[in-house]
Design a protein around this motif. Structure first.
Motif, PDB file in Angstrom:
ATOM      1  N   GLN A   1      41.830 -91.047  18.139  1.00 31.27           N
ATOM      2  CA  GLN A   1      40.505 -91.067  18.765  1.00 31.27           C
ATOM      3  C   GLN A   1      39.629 -92.158  18.123  1.00 31.27           C
ATOM      4  OE1 GLN A   1      38.206 -87.555  17.954  1.00 31.27           O
ATOM      5  NE2 GLN A   1      36.686 -88.012  19.538  1.00 31.27           N
TER       6      GLN A   1
ATOM      7  N   ILE B   1      36.493 -93.946  17.131  1.00 38.80           N
ATOM      8  CA  ILE B   1      35.107 -93.506  16.946  1.00 38.80           C
ATOM      9  C   ILE B   1      34.181 -94.720  16.909  1.00 38.80           C
ATOM     10  CG2 ILE B   1      33.534 -92.267  15.377  1.00 38.80           C
ATOM     11  CD1 ILE B   1      35.680 -90.505  16.670  1.00 38.80           C
TER      12      ILE B   1
ATOM     13  N   ASN C   1      25.868 -86.971  19.497  1.00 40.16           N
ATOM     14  CA  ASN C   1      26.748 -86.231  18.580  1.00 40.16           C
ATOM     15  C   ASN C   1      28.153 -86.820  18.656  1.00 40.16           C
ATOM     16  OD1 ASN C   1      24.649 -83.922  19.361  1.00 40.16           O
ATOM     17  ND2 ASN C   1      25.497 -83.605  17.338  1.00 40.16           N
ATOM     18  N   GLY C   2      28.739 -87.018  17.513  1.00 39.67           N
ATOM     19  CA  GLY C   2      30.106 -87.521  17.478  1.00 39.67           C
ATOM     20  C   GLY C   2      30.221 -89.022  17.705  1.00 39.67           C
ATOM     21  N   ALA C   3      29.090 -89.728  17.742  1.00 41.01           N
ATOM     22  CA  ALA C   3      29.134 -91.179  18.000  1.00 41.01           C
ATOM     23  C   ALA C   3      29.671 -91.969  16.799  1.00 41.01           C
ATOM     24  CB  ALA C   3      27.747 -91.680  18.371  1.00 41.01           C
ATOM     25  N   GLY C   4      29.771 -91.326  15.649  1.00 45.31           N
ATOM     26  CA  GLY C   4      30.328 -92.003  14.480  1.00 45.31           C
ATOM     27  C   GLY C   4      29.288 -92.419  13.450  1.00 45.31           C
ATOM     28  N   LYS C   5      28.097 -91.857  13.523  1.00 48.12           N
ATOM     29  CA  LYS C   5      27.017 -92.269  12.606  1.00 48.12           C
ATOM     30  C   LYS C   5      27.378 -91.930  11.150  1.00 48.12           C
ATOM     31  CE  LYS C   5      24.089 -89.640  14.841  1.00 48.12           C
ATOM     32  NZ  LYS C   5      24.970 -89.034  15.846  1.00 48.12           N
ATOM     33  N   THR C   6      27.798 -90.673  10.945  1.00 48.96           N
ATOM     34  CA  THR C   6      28.130 -90.267   9.572  1.00 48.96           C
ATOM     35  C   THR C   6      29.321 -91.078   9.050  1.00 48.96           C
ATOM     36  OG1 THR C   6      27.256 -88.064   9.958  1.00 48.96           O
ATOM     37  CG2 THR C   6      28.814 -88.293   8.135  1.00 48.96           C
TER      38      THR C   6
ATOM     39  N   GLN D   1      24.056 -85.237   5.009  1.00 48.95           N
ATOM     40  CA  GLN D   1      23.468 -84.167   5.832  1.00 48.95           C
ATOM     41  C   GLN D   1      23.387 -82.888   5.032  1.00 48.95           C
ATOM     42  OE1 GLN D   1      25.222 -83.249   9.717  1.00 48.95           O
ATOM     43  NE2 GLN D   1      25.378 -85.455  10.072  1.00 48.95           N
TER      44      GLN D   1
ATOM     45  N   GLU E   1      20.300 -87.733   8.747  1.00 53.71           N
ATOM     46  CA  GLU E   1      19.522 -86.679   9.405  1.00 53.71           C
ATOM     47  C   GLU E   1      18.653 -85.864   8.447  1.00 53.71           C
ATOM     48  OE1 GLU E   1      21.295 -84.463  12.485  1.00 53.71           O
ATOM     49  OE2 GLU E   1      22.813 -85.977  12.880  1.00 53.71           O
TER      50      GLU E   1
HETATM   51  N1  LIG Z   1      37.845 -85.984   8.884  1.00 60.51           N
HETATM   52  C1  LIG Z   1      37.898 -86.008  10.228  1.00 60.51           C
HETATM   53  N2  LIG Z   1      39.047 -85.803  10.887  1.00 60.51           N
HETATM   54  C2  LIG Z   1      39.102 -85.855  12.228  1.00 60.51           C
HETATM   55  N3  LIG Z   1      38.051 -86.110  13.032  1.00 60.51           N
HETATM   56  C3  LIG Z   1      36.877 -86.297  12.431  1.00 60.51           C
HETATM   57  C4  LIG Z   1      36.718 -86.271  11.002  1.00 60.51           C
HETATM   58  N4  LIG Z   1      35.421 -86.518  10.693  1.00 60.51           N
HETATM   59  C5  LIG Z   1      34.788 -86.704  11.872  1.00 60.51           C
HETATM   60  N5  LIG Z   1      35.653 -86.564  12.906  1.00 60.51           N
HETATM   61  C6  LIG Z   1      35.303 -86.712  14.329  1.00 60.51           C
HETATM   62  O1  LIG Z   1      34.827 -88.026  14.543  1.00 60.51           O
HETATM   63  C7  LIG Z   1      33.716 -88.030  15.421  1.00 60.51           C
HETATM   64  C8  LIG Z   1      32.550 -88.762  14.769  1.00 60.51           C
HETATM   65  O2  LIG Z   1      32.082 -87.997  13.662  1.00 60.51           O
HETATM   66  P1  LIG Z   1      30.762 -88.373  12.874  1.00 60.51           P
HETATM   67  O3  LIG Z   1      30.477 -87.234  11.974  1.00 60.51           O
HETATM   68  O4  LIG Z   1      30.905 -89.722  12.276  1.00 60.51           O
HETATM   69  O5  LIG Z   1      29.706 -88.460  14.071  1.00 60.51           O
HETATM   70  P2  LIG Z   1      28.131 -88.362  14.070  1.00 60.51           P
HETATM   71  O6  LIG Z   1      27.659 -89.419  14.984  1.00 60.51           O
HETATM   72  O7  LIG Z   1      27.620 -88.363  12.679  1.00 60.51           O
HETATM   73  O8  LIG Z   1      27.922 -86.942  14.752  1.00 60.51           O
HETATM   74  P3  LIG Z   1      26.840 -85.786  14.522  1.00 60.51           P
HETATM   75  O9  LIG Z   1      25.589 -86.271  15.149  1.00 60.51           O
HETATM   76  O10 LIG Z   1      27.464 -84.644  15.262  1.00 60.51           O
HETATM   77  O11 LIG Z   1      26.752 -85.545  13.051  1.00 60.51           O
HETATM   78  C9  LIG Z   1      33.457 -86.581  15.772  1.00 60.51           C
HETATM   79  O12 LIG Z   1      34.048 -86.328  17.033  1.00 60.51           O
HETATM   80  C10 LIG Z   1      34.158 -85.790  14.697  1.00 60.51           C
HETATM   81  O13 LIG Z   1      34.638 -84.572  15.190  1.00 60.51           O
END
Ligand SMILES: Nc1ncnc2c1ncn2[C@@H]1O[C@H](COP(=O)(O)OP(=O)(O)OP(=O)(O)O)[C@@H](O)[C@H]1O
Length: 255
Positions: free
Chosen positions: A28, A30, A50-55, A93, A176
């Protein structure tokens, strides 16, 4: 000597540079080909669904995750050669924090100093003094002996900010910070970090879901978009002096 290290190079030096950064978990994707620069004194708001990959992106900048493609440059050095991690303060977070963690506020703040070299060293008087300054600057001195889990969300957020500030970082990265705290506390927290941006030579990268607050400070339109991520930017010109201040001491003096 690299560009960043040159004296008198102005206040607009590149602090973070992402070049074509990509990341996938299993199959997947990201982050795909993200390029972006953060200049000294920028306040960057990183927005995305959500899930865009920011973290994931923040974790790459603080050296916890490596990009699978592309490169990251920190303060003019490739991330793989960068060693001055104390120059980067990171507040993850709060939802990732276990509220049963058995530590006092003072211990949590002091743990910000256990950089790689200090882990097994006894704390000096200076270390203790800095933790008192950090507690005082965040106005949580009276909570120093309380268990971190016993505090409200807004108080905990101040503790984590004090922990990140203890090394007087040049760049503060906040994931956040406004989530899960009441509106009034959010406003005073945001006010405090805007003050640090405007009055001290400090650069911010902040993930937020609060578009109203982000837009009120960083403008209506993002400077750049990359995939699902939008980067809102405001540059501070308020200080003439390019030198950094000792943030904790000056915050404390200002009360
Ligand atoms: N260690 C991991 N193994 C598998 N998938 C992961 C892992 N960490 C994150 N993901 C997936 O990667 C995607 C991006 O995660 P990330 O936490 O970077 O997004 P985000 O933009 O910070 O989201 P949020 O606003 O929900 O915190 C999500 O779909 C998450 O489920």
């Amino acid at each position: 000597m690299n560009e960043f290290a040159k004296p008198q190079a102005g206040c607009h030096r590149e602090i973070v540079r992402l070049d074509g950064v990509s990341y996938a978990y299993d199959s997947q994707t990201i982050l795909s080909d993200v390029s972006f620069k953060i200049l000294e004194r920028d306040f960057v708001g990183l927005i995305g669904a959500n899930g865009a990959g920011k973290t994931t992106l923040l974790r790459m900048i603080v050296g916890l995750t490596r990009p699978q493609q592309g490169s990251i440059t920190l303060f003019g050095k490739p991330a793989s050669q960068f060693k001055e991690w104390n120059d980067i303060g990171y507040v993850p977070q709060r939802s990732h924090f276990n509220p049963l963690f058995p530590a006092t506020v003072r211990e949590v703040v002091l743990s910000g100093m256990y950089g790689r070299q200090k882990l097994f060293r006894r704390l000096s008087k200076t270390d203790i003094g800095r933790s008192e300054d950090a507690l005082g600057a965040m106005k949580i001195g009276d909570l120093a002996n309380k268990k971190i889990g016993a505090l409200s969300g807004g108080q905990q957020q101040r503790v984590f900010l004090a922990r990140a500030l203890i090394n007087n970082p040049k760049l503060l990265i906040l994931d956040e910070p406004l989530t899960g705290i009441d509106v009034e506390t959010q406003q005073s927290f945001f006010h405090m970090i805007k003050h640090m941006h405007q009055r001290h030579n400090i650069t911010f990268l902040m993930v937020s879901h609060d578009m109203e607050m982000v837009r009120s400070y960083l403008g209506q339109e993002p400077k750049e978009r990359s995939g699902k991520l939008s980067f809102y930017v405001r540059h501070s010109h308020d200080l003439d002096d390019c030198d950094g201040t000792d943030l904790l001491h000056s915050l404390r003096k200002e009360g």
